[in-house]
Design a protein around this motif. Structure first.
Motif, PDB file in Angstrom:
ATOM      1  N   LYS A  72     -31.524  90.991  82.589  1.00 39.03           N
ATOM      2  CA  LYS A  72     -30.320  90.694  83.368  1.00 39.03           C
ATOM      3  C   LYS A  72     -30.117  89.205  83.560  1.00 39.03           C
ATOM      4  O   LYS A  72     -29.136  88.790  84.149  1.00 39.03           O
ATOM      5  CB  LYS A  72     -30.397  91.388  84.725  1.00 39.03           C
ATOM      6  CG  LYS A  72     -30.361  92.886  84.612  1.00 39.03           C
ATOM      7  CD  LYS A  72     -30.390  93.529  85.968  1.00 39.03           C
ATOM      8  CE  LYS A  72     -30.401  95.036  85.813  1.00 39.03           C
ATOM      9  NZ  LYS A  72     -30.456  95.714  87.086  1.00 39.03           N
ATOM     10  N   SER A  73     -31.055  88.392  83.091  1.00 41.64           N
ATOM     11  CA  SER A  73     -30.906  86.944  83.220  1.00 41.64           C
ATOM     12  C   SER A  73     -31.285  86.272  81.906  1.00 41.64           C
ATOM     13  O   SER A  73     -32.025  86.823  81.101  1.00 41.64           O
ATOM     14  CB  SER A  73     -31.756  86.399  84.369  1.00 41.64           C
ATOM     15  OG  SER A  73     -33.114  86.567  84.090  1.00 41.64           O
ATOM     16  N   LYS A  85     -29.206  78.613  83.871  1.00 46.10           N
ATOM     17  CA  LYS A  85     -29.722  79.967  84.101  1.00 46.10           C
ATOM     18  C   LYS A  85     -28.576  80.843  84.568  1.00 46.10           C
ATOM     19  O   LYS A  85     -27.848  80.486  85.495  1.00 46.10           O
ATOM     20  CB  LYS A  85     -30.837  79.968  85.136  1.00 46.10           C
ATOM     21  CG  LYS A  85     -31.415  81.352  85.324  1.00 46.10           C
ATOM     22  CD  LYS A  85     -32.612  81.367  86.225  1.00 46.10           C
ATOM     23  CE  LYS A  85     -33.164  82.783  86.271  1.00 46.10           C
ATOM     24  NZ  LYS A  85     -34.350  82.903  87.065  1.00 46.10           N
ATOM     25  N   CYS A  86     -28.443  82.009  83.928  1.00 48.95           N
ATOM     26  CA  CYS A  86     -27.384  82.949  84.267  1.00 48.95           C
ATOM     27  C   CYS A  86     -27.985  84.288  84.669  1.00 48.95           C
ATOM     28  O   CYS A  86     -28.912  84.778  84.014  1.00 48.95           O
ATOM     29  CB  CYS A  86     -26.449  83.168  83.084  1.00 48.95           C
ATOM     30  SG  CYS A  86     -25.557  81.695  82.559  1.00 48.95           S
ATOM     31  N   GLU A  87     -27.456  84.857  85.741  1.00 45.25           N
ATOM     32  CA  GLU A  87     -27.836  86.188  86.220  1.00 45.25           C
ATOM     33  C   GLU A  87     -26.603  87.082  86.060  1.00 45.25           C
ATOM     34  O   GLU A  87     -25.520  86.714  86.513  1.00 45.25           O
ATOM     35  CB  GLU A  87     -28.239  86.146  87.694  1.00 45.25           C
ATOM     36  CG  GLU A  87     -29.383  85.221  88.013  1.00 45.25           C
ATOM     37  CD  GLU A  87     -30.734  85.818  87.682  1.00 45.25           C
ATOM     38  OE1 GLU A  87     -30.848  87.046  87.603  1.00 45.25           O
ATOM     39  OE2 GLU A  87     -31.678  85.029  87.497  1.00 45.25           O
ATOM     40  N   THR A  89     -24.743  90.992  86.447  1.00 46.40           N
ATOM     41  CA  THR A  89     -24.692  92.325  87.022  1.00 46.40           C
ATOM     42  C   THR A  89     -23.765  93.142  86.130  1.00 46.40           C
ATOM     43  O   THR A  89     -22.575  92.820  86.017  1.00 46.40           O
ATOM     44  CB  THR A  89     -24.146  92.293  88.468  1.00 46.40           C
ATOM     45  OG1 THR A  89     -24.983  91.443  89.246  1.00 46.40           O
ATOM     46  CG2 THR A  89     -24.118  93.686  89.072  1.00 46.40           C
ATOM     47  N   CYS A 105     -24.039  81.535  87.119  1.00 46.86           N
ATOM     48  CA  CYS A 105     -24.881  80.591  86.385  1.00 46.86           C
ATOM     49  C   CYS A 105     -25.002  79.276  87.152  1.00 46.86           C
ATOM     50  O   CYS A 105     -24.077  78.881  87.851  1.00 46.86           O
ATOM     51  CB  CYS A 105     -24.282  80.291  85.010  1.00 46.86           C
ATOM     52  SG  CYS A 105     -23.956  81.734  83.986  1.00 46.86           S
TER      53      CYS A 105
END
Length: 117
Positions: A72-73, A85-87, A89, A105
């Motif tokens: 998910k990241s 860094k990207c998370e 959903t 991000c």
């Protein structure tokens, strides 16, 4: 002759499966100032069970990286050494990025990006 009728649909379906998912969003500075629009794309790589992710920020910085299907990241990198860094959903875990979702991000120099896809 019948091979053409079989091969063409298979080829078209294969190309559609590899079409990138486009995510549009807004970038803000670490002080909260609006810096403009950004775009992230995720292109499916079935042979590696992953997506190639590319991000284009308003200042024309390009970030690249790869995320596995069940992660998910992701950490993306620019050519000049900045990381982001990207998370994510996801709306539908089975459909992955193709099912839509949201992302957040942050770059190593403090810019923040929110995307929807």
């Amino acid at each position: 002759m019948t091979y053409r009728f079989i091969i063409l649909p298979i080829l078209l379906l294969s190309l559609a499966a590899c079409a990138p998912v486009i995510m549009n969003g807004e970038v803000t500075s670490d002080q909260g100032f609006d810096l403009g629009k950004a775009e992230i794309s995720a292109s499916k790589r079935p042979e590696f069970k992953a997506y190639t992710v590319k991000a284009y920020l308003p200042d024309e910085t390009e970030f690249k990286g790869e995320i596995k299907y069940y992660e998910k990241s992701v950490v993306l990198y620019s050519n000049d050494g900045v990381s982001m860094k990207c998370e994510f959903t996801l709306n539908d875990q089975e459909k992955k990025f193709e099912g839509g979702g949201t992302g957040s991000c942050t770059t190593s120099d403090g810019q923040k990006l929110k995307v929807k896809f």
